[in-house]
Design an enzyme around this catalytic site. Structure first.
Site, PDB file in Angstrom:
ATOM      1  N   GLY A  16       0.758  -1.242   0.000  1.00  0.00           N
ATOM      2  CA  GLY A  16       0.000   0.000   0.000  1.00  0.00           C
ATOM      3  C   GLY A  16       0.787   1.289   0.000  1.00  0.00           C
ATOM      4  N   THR A  72       3.065   2.378   2.002  1.00  0.00           N
ATOM      5  CA  THR A  72       4.499   2.251   2.230  1.00  0.00           C
ATOM      6  C   THR A  72       5.228   2.033   0.911  1.00  0.00           C
ATOM      7  OG1 THR A  72       4.063   1.273   4.406  1.00  0.00           O
ATOM      8  CG2 THR A  72       6.285   1.024   3.523  1.00  0.00           C
ATOM      9  N   THR A  74      -1.207  -9.516   3.966  1.00  0.00           N
ATOM     10  CA  THR A  74       0.020 -10.233   4.331  1.00  0.00           C
ATOM     11  C   THR A  74      -0.260 -11.563   5.021  1.00  0.00           C
ATOM     12  OG1 THR A  74       0.130  -9.046   6.440  1.00  0.00           O
ATOM     13  CG2 THR A  74       1.337  -8.091   4.575  1.00  0.00           C
ATOM     14  N   ILE A 120      -4.157  -6.394  12.376  1.00  0.00           N
ATOM     15  CA  ILE A 120      -4.134  -7.856  12.475  1.00  0.00           C
ATOM     16  C   ILE A 120      -2.888  -8.415  11.799  1.00  0.00           C
ATOM     17  CG2 ILE A 120      -5.348  -9.999  11.958  1.00  0.00           C
ATOM     18  CD1 ILE A 120      -6.728  -8.167  14.016  1.00  0.00           C
ATOM     19  N   ARG A 138      18.627   6.322  38.015  1.00  0.00           N
ATOM     20  CA  ARG A 138      19.886   5.996  38.695  1.00  0.00           C
ATOM     21  C   ARG A 138      19.672   4.871  39.713  1.00  0.00           C
ATOM     22  NH1 ARG A 138      19.654  11.434  39.086  1.00  0.00           N
ATOM     23  NH2 ARG A 138      19.540  11.451  41.350  1.00  0.00           N
ATOM     24  N   LYS A 159       6.652  16.824  50.567  1.00  0.00           N
ATOM     25  CA  LYS A 159       7.826  16.122  51.074  1.00  0.00           C
ATOM     26  C   LYS A 159       7.429  14.667  51.322  1.00  0.00           C
ATOM     27  CE  LYS A 159      12.184  16.644  52.388  1.00  0.00           C
ATOM     28  NZ  LYS A 159      12.499  17.519  53.518  1.00  0.00           N
ATOM     29  N   HIS A 160       8.124  13.750  50.690  1.00  0.00           N
ATOM     30  CA  HIS A 160       7.836  12.324  50.823  1.00  0.00           C
ATOM     31  C   HIS A 160       6.368  12.018  50.526  1.00  0.00           C
ATOM     32  CE1 HIS A 160      11.853  11.779  52.206  1.00  0.00           C
ATOM     33  NE2 HIS A 160      11.671  12.478  53.306  1.00  0.00           N
ATOM     34  N   GLY A 184      14.346  21.016  50.791  1.00  0.00           N
ATOM     35  CA  GLY A 184      14.539  19.858  49.928  1.00  0.00           C
ATOM     36  C   GLY A 184      13.251  19.276  49.394  1.00  0.00           C
ATOM     37  N   ASN A 191      -3.799   7.992  58.322  1.00  0.00           N
ATOM     38  CA  ASN A 191      -4.894   8.859  58.742  1.00  0.00           C
ATOM     39  C   ASN A 191      -4.476  10.320  58.564  1.00  0.00           C
ATOM     40  OD1 ASN A 191      -6.848   6.935  59.637  1.00  0.00           O
ATOM     41  ND2 ASN A 191      -5.588   6.551  61.434  1.00  0.00           N
ATOM     42  N   HIS A 235      -3.805   5.507  50.943  1.00  0.00           N
ATOM     43  CA  HIS A 235      -2.818   4.644  51.585  1.00  0.00           C
ATOM     44  C   HIS A 235      -1.560   4.489  50.749  1.00  0.00           C
ATOM     45  CE1 HIS A 235      -6.499   3.289  53.819  1.00  0.00           C
ATOM     46  NE2 HIS A 235      -5.636   3.425  54.800  1.00  0.00           N
TER      47      HIS A 235
END
Length: 528
Positions: A38, A40, A70, A129, A217, A279-280, A309, A422, A528
Site C-alpha cells: 500500500g 508504504t 500479508t 491484524i 539511577r 515532602k515524601h 529539599g 490517617n 494509603h
C-alpha cells in the site's frame, strides 16, 4: 542458527513513515530486496526505490479494504522457516517461498486514534491484524530474522549491518525480538482496555503497557534498580512536562512531583494562585494568595523545616518574584504550567534545581485508574476524583459554620484527599497551618499536626500557633470524640469529616459542648 546472518530481503509496511525513505535507501544500497504494501510501497517508489508489492509474491491482491494482504503462507513461511532445517528449506523450495530476513512494521495507529476520541467503528478499523502477526512470526524466528517496530531502531540495524558486512548479530536480533513482543503486548493492552471500557466490563485478564521514558539511577534506595515508563496519555504532569534545567529526576523526585502537581491541579487558576509543597509524597504546606509569591510564602510558613529539599507545584506560570522566594532555600523540583523569562533567569543560578513546565493543569475530575502491586498480583481501582460542593455539606452541630469557616473547610477537604491516611489538616484563611499524615491513630495525627503548628509559631516568634481559629479536615470519620477534642484544644473552631461512625452522636455532642461547627460530607478520602 548462527551468530551472524545476512539481510537479503526485507518487508516494510508502516503507518508512521518517519525515516522510512532513508532507511529504505540504506537497505537498497546494500542490495537488499524490498517488499512492501500500500502506502508504504508508494512512498518508497516515489523516492525512486525499486519495490515489489507483497501481492506479487502471494498471487493475491489486497482485499477487503486492506484487511487481507500479508496473511498468507508465502509471507509467514518466509518469516518462520528455520534456515538450518532441511525439511523447512525443502518446503520453501517446493512452494516457491522466499526467505524474508527483515520485517519493519509499526502497526495501525490505534492509540493515536483513541486519543482523538474516534467513534467505535473507526476504532475497530484501526486494530491491526496482519502487522502483529508478522511481528510475532519474525520475532519467534529471531535466530535468523530481524524485526523492527520502532523508528529509533532503524539506525541500530544499519549500524550492525555496517559493522558486519551486511549481517546482523544474534544479540541484536534477540533484543529486537523482545522489543517487538513488548510492542504487540502494549498494543493488545490498549485494545483490550478500550474494549473493556466500551462494554463496562471488569476484564478477566488485565495487562498494563508502557514505554520506557528514563532509566533511573536507582529506586527509592540506592540498592534498588528502577525505570520510569509512560502510558502514552497526554495528561499534564510529570510524565509530559518539559525539563528546563537540573539533573535527571530520581524515582522519589518523580513520585513526589506527581503528588504535588495532582494536588495543586485541584485549584482552578481562575480563582487565584495556589502553591503546594510536598515532602515524601505528603503536603507539608498548601496555600492560596493574592500573588504566587504570597501563596508560596504562606505554604512555606506551614512547615518551614519539612519544606527544605521539597517539591513545589504551582497552579499558575512561575514568575520572577516567586522564583526569588523559592530560591531562598534548597528545593529539589518546581513544576508549574509555564515559567516566564525572569523566573528562568533566577533559577538558572540554581544548577541543581529542576524546573518542569507543563501545558496546563491536570483535570482533577477526569476518570482514570490507579494500580498498586501486591505480592502475587495487583489492585486496580478508579482514581479518586470524588468532589463535593457546599450544597453537599450537612451541618450536624447546633452552631452553623461562618462563611470564612466554610471556605476554609472546603479548602481543607481538598487538601485532605492528598494526604496519607490517617490524615488531619488544620487550615486558616486559605492556608494549611498544620498537617498530620500517615499515623496509625487519627488522634495521633491530630496531635502531631497541632504540635508542628506550635513549633512553627515558636520558630516564627508568634504569640500563638496558627491553629488558633483554624478549621480541621479529617479524611475519614472520627471513631471517637478524642480526636475532635484534641483539635478543639489546639484552637480549631470548625471541622469537616465524612461522618458514618457508630459514635457519630458522641462526636457531635462533643462538638456542641465545645461550641464547634461541624459538617459531614458523606464521602471518604482514604489515601494509603
Amino acid at each position: 542458527m548462527t551468530d551472524l546472518y545476512p539481510i537479503r530481503r526485507a518487508l516494510l509496511s508502516v503507518s508512521d513513515k518517519t525515516g522510512l525513505v532513508d532507511f529504505g535507501k540504506a537497505l537498497a544500497a546494500r542490495g537488499v530486496e524490498l517488499l512492501s504494501t500500500g502506502g508504504t510501497a508508494k512512498a518508497l517508489r516515489d523516492a525512486g526505490l525499486d519495490v515489489k508489492d507483497v501481492s506479487e509474491i502471494t498471487g493475491f491482491p489486497e482485499m477487503m479494504d486492506g484487511r487481507v494482504k500479508t496473511l498468507h503462507p508465502v509471507v509467514h513461511g518466509g518469516l518462520l522457516a528455520l534456515r538450518d532445517n532441511d525439511a523447512h528449506v525443502a518446503a520453501m523450495d517446493a512452494h516457491d517461498i522466499g526467505a524474508i530476513d527483515l520485517v519493519v512494521v509499526n502497526l495501525y495507529p490505534f492509540e493515536e486514534t483513541l486519543k482523538r476520541g474516534a467513534e467505535y467503528a473507526e476504532m475497530i478499523e484501526n486494530i491491526d491484524i496482519g502487522g502483529p502477526a508478522m511481528i510475532r512470526s519474525a520475532a519467534k524466528n529471531h535466530g535468523f530474522v530481524n524485526v523492527v517496530v520502532d523508528v529509533e531502531d532503524y539506525d541500530v540495524v544499519l549500524a550492525d549491518m555496517a559493522a558486519n558486512d551486511g549481517q546482523t548479530t544474534y544479540a541484536l536480533r534477540q533484543r529486537l525480538a523482545q522489543t517487538a513482543y513488548a510492542r504487540t503486548a502494549a498494543y493488545d493492552t490498549a485494545v483490550s482496555t478500550w474494549m473493556a471500557s466500551q462494554i463496562g466490563d471488569t476484564p478477566r485478564r488485565r495487562t498494563v503497557g508502557g514505554t520506557l521514558a528514563q532509566t533511573l539511577r536507582y529506586g527509592e534506595n540506592p540498592h534498588q534498580a528502577a525505570a520510569f515508563y509512560t502510558d502514552g496519555s497526554e495528561r499534564p504532569g510529570v510524565a509530559t512536562a518539559a525539563q528546563h534545567q537540573g539533573k535527571e529526576l530520581s524515582y522519589n523526585n518523580i513520585n513526589d512531583t506527581d503528588a504535588a502537581f495532582e494536588l495543586v491541579s485541584e485549584f482552578d487558576p481562575a480563582n487565584g494562585p495556589a502553591v503546594a509543597i510536598i515532602k515524601h509524597a505528603n503536603p507539608c504546606g498548601v496555600a492560596t494568595g493574592d500573588t504566587l509569591a504570597q501563596a508560596y510564602s504562606r505554604a512555606f510558613d506551614c512547615d518551614r523545616t519539612s519544606a527544605f529539599g521539597g517539591i513545589i507545584a504551582l497552579n499558575q506560570p512561575l514568575d520572577g518574584p516567586t522564583a526569588e522566594e523559592i530560591s531562598a532555600i534548597f528545593t529539589e523540583v518546581v513544576i508549574a504550567p509555564g515559567a516566564d523569562d525572569a523566573a528562568r533567569a533566577v533559577f538558572a543560578k540554581k544548577k541543581n534545581l529542576r524546573l518542569l513546565t507543563t501545558d496546563g493543569l491536570a483535570d482533577a475530575k477526569a476518570a482514570g485508574q490507579t494500580i498498586r502491586q501486591v505480592s502475587g498480583g495487583y489492585l486496580v481501582q478508579d482514581k479518586d476524583n470524588g468532589f463535593i460542593t457546599r450544597d453537599d455539606l450537612k451541618v450536624v452541630t447546633k452552631r452553623q459554620p461562618t462563611e470564612q469557616e466554610l471556605s476554609d473547610l472546603m479548602f481543607a477537604w481538598t487538601v485532605a484527599k492528598h494526604v496519607k491516611s490517617n490524615a488531619i489538616i488544620y487550615v486558616k484563611d486559605g492556608a494549611t497551618v498544620g498537617v498530620g499524615a500517615g499515623q496509625m491513630s487519627r488522634v495521633d495525627s491530630t496531635r502531631i499536626a497541632a504540635r508542628k503548628a506550635q513549633d512553627m509559631a515558636e520558630a516564627m516568634g508568634l504569640p500563638a500557633p496558627l491553629t488558633q481559629g483554624s478549621v480541621v479536615a479529617s479524611d475519614a470519620f472520627f471513631p471517637f470524640a478524642d480526636g475532635l477534642i484534641t483539635a478543639a484544644e489546639a484552637g480549631a473552631t470548625a471541622l469537616i469529616q465524612p461522618g458514618g461512625s457508630m459514635r457519630d452522636d458522641e462526636v457531635i455532642a462533643a462538638a456542641d459542648e465545645a461550641g464547634l461547627a461541624m459538617v459531614f460530607t458523606g464521602m471518604r478520602h482514604f489515601r494509603h
